[in-house]
Design a protein around this motif. Structure first.
Motif, short mmCIF file in Angstrom:
data_model
loop_
_atom_site.label_atom_id
_atom_site.label_comp_id
_atom_site.label_asym_id
_atom_site.label_seq_id
_atom_site.Cartn_x
_atom_site.Cartn_y
_atom_site.Cartn_z
N SER A 122 -27.45 102.74 61.82
CA SER A 122 -27.31 102.93 60.38
C SER A 122 -28.49 102.29 59.66
O SER A 122 -29.15 101.39 60.18
CB SER A 122 -25.99 102.32 59.90
N ARG A 129 -19.30 103.55 68.84
CA ARG A 129 -19.84 102.86 67.67
C ARG A 129 -19.63 101.36 67.87
O ARG A 129 -18.59 100.93 68.38
CB ARG A 129 -19.12 103.33 66.41
N VAL A 130 -20.62 100.57 67.44
CA VAL A 130 -20.51 99.12 67.64
C VAL A 130 -21.10 98.40 66.43
O VAL A 130 -22.11 98.83 65.87
CB VAL A 130 -21.21 98.68 68.95
N ALA A 131 -20.45 97.31 66.01
CA ALA A 131 -20.96 96.48 64.92
C ALA A 131 -22.14 95.65 65.41
O ALA A 131 -22.12 95.12 66.53
CB ALA A 131 -19.85 95.57 64.39
N VAL A 168 -26.12 97.55 60.36
CA VAL A 168 -24.85 96.91 60.73
C VAL A 168 -24.05 97.73 61.75
O VAL A 168 -23.05 97.24 62.28
CB VAL A 168 -23.97 96.63 59.50
N THR A 169 -24.52 98.94 62.05
CA THR A 169 -23.78 99.80 62.98
C THR A 169 -24.75 100.46 63.96
O THR A 169 -25.81 100.95 63.55
CB THR A 169 -23.00 100.90 62.23
N ASP A 199 -25.49 92.76 64.37
CA ASP A 199 -26.13 91.80 63.48
C ASP A 199 -27.34 92.51 62.86
O ASP A 199 -28.27 92.88 63.57
CB ASP A 199 -26.57 90.57 64.26
N PRO A 250 -25.23 93.33 69.30
CA PRO A 250 -23.81 93.61 69.01
C PRO A 250 -23.05 92.34 68.62
O PRO A 250 -23.31 91.25 69.13
CB PRO A 250 -23.29 94.16 70.34
N THR A 251 -22.10 92.52 67.70
CA THR A 251 -21.23 91.42 67.28
C THR A 251 -19.77 91.70 67.59
O THR A 251 -18.90 90.91 67.23
CB THR A 251 -21.39 91.16 65.77
N SER A 252 -19.49 92.82 68.25
CA SER A 252 -18.12 93.17 68.62
C SER A 252 -18.16 94.10 69.83
O SER A 252 -19.24 94.49 70.28
CB SER A 252 -17.39 93.86 67.46
#
Length: 294
Positions: A154, A172-174, A158-159, A176, A182-184
């Motif tokens: 994105s 899809r992953v969150a 953030v994505t 930093d 990745p943060t999740s």
């Protein structure tokens, strides 16, 4: 340049595995590869003139660093490429101790991080991985990947998105936004199981929609931010591989294709297999950030 409806053949060379299209806003040039043909193609977006550059080994991703250099992901690592001469200088190894793997799909995060996937040269399942490169450091993010694809981000960073083409599900992953890490844990974004073709390379448009090529489906799907198919663009060959927005205003969509795995009979029917196309998408993309190397 020949035309078929709204789809233009920008280069009629039939590449075995056309892949890795990208755009360089510093020079207004587009790039793509024939991975198996070990060739980098460079197109002047003002004239659409295409120049091939033979490579010493397989490569799949190129991105800008600064006015003098680019970074290129090859089968054994990252290399610096001199823009003027094309000379390559080894930078950081990537699975250099495994002669059975090579790089595949990749993408540049807004922070300057470069994600790159690896895969088996011989079709072995779960032999690859997805890595994060930033400032000279390579970190493995995901392992047991068969064919990494769909890597894009994105605009706010953030994505992130990626897929394993064999699994045929876009994840899809969150992230930093400052580092592209990745943060999740990844979550399912779009399931193409049972659909037309399998998911391949992807890119995000300015409006947040995701454009993804479907190998075997002769199309590019457009997904909304909630994972709904909102458009389907036909490509006049069975195996499109990856799209990229090109041009000063990111207003054109370049799509690479391949004839890999096609029988002679199939190739005789699919005469445009491996050609490189430009579509008028009706929307704008965005330019990639330079890769941070130090």
């Amino acid at each position: 340049m020949t035309t078929e409806g709204a789809v233009h053949v920008i280069d009629d060379r039939t590449l075995e595995l056309g892949e890795g299209p990208s755009y360089d806003p510093l020079t207004d040039k587009a790039y793509w590869f024939d991975i198996l043909g070990m060739t980098l193609y460079e197109m002047d977006c003002q004239t659409d003139a295409v120049t091939p550059h033979p490579l010493p080994r397989m490569a799949s991703e190129i991105a800008g660093i600064d006015q003098e250099r680019q970074i290129i992901a090859m089968e054994d690592g990252f290399y610096f490429r001199d823009r003027e001469s094309g000379d390559l200088k080894p930078h950081v190894p990537l699975e250099a101790d495994d002669p059975n793997t090579r790089s595949n799909d990749g993408g540049v995060h807004p922070s300057g991080a470069l994600w790159i996937g690896t895969m088996s040269k011989h079709g072995a399942r779960e032999a690859g991985a997805i890595y994060h490169y930033r400032a000279g450091v390579v970190t493995q993010l995901y392992d047991k990947i068969s064919i990494p694809n769909g890597i894009c981000f994105s605009s706010d960073g953030v994505t992130g998105y990626f897929c394993d083409t064999v699994v045929n599900k876009l994840m899809r992953v969150a992230l930093d936004p400052q580092t592209g890490m990745p943060t999740s844990e990844p979550e399912l974004f779009f399931d193409q199981t049972g659909g037309k073709g399998v998911l391949d390379g992807a890119v995000l448009a300015e409006d947040g929609n995701l454009w993804i090529a479907c190998w075997g489906g002769a199309n590019v799907l457009v997904l909304s931010p909630d994972g709904t198919v909102v458009r389907e663009l036909a490509v006049p060959t069975r195996q499109p591989t990856c799209p990229a927005f090109i041009g000063r205003n990111a207003e054109r969509l370049l799509v690479t294709t391949a004839w890999e795995h096609m029988s002679p009979e199939r190739r005789s029917i699919d005469a445009k297999a491996g050609m490189t196309f430009v579509l008028d998408p009706g929307v704008r993309g965005r330019h990639p950030a330079p890769v941070l190397v130090a």
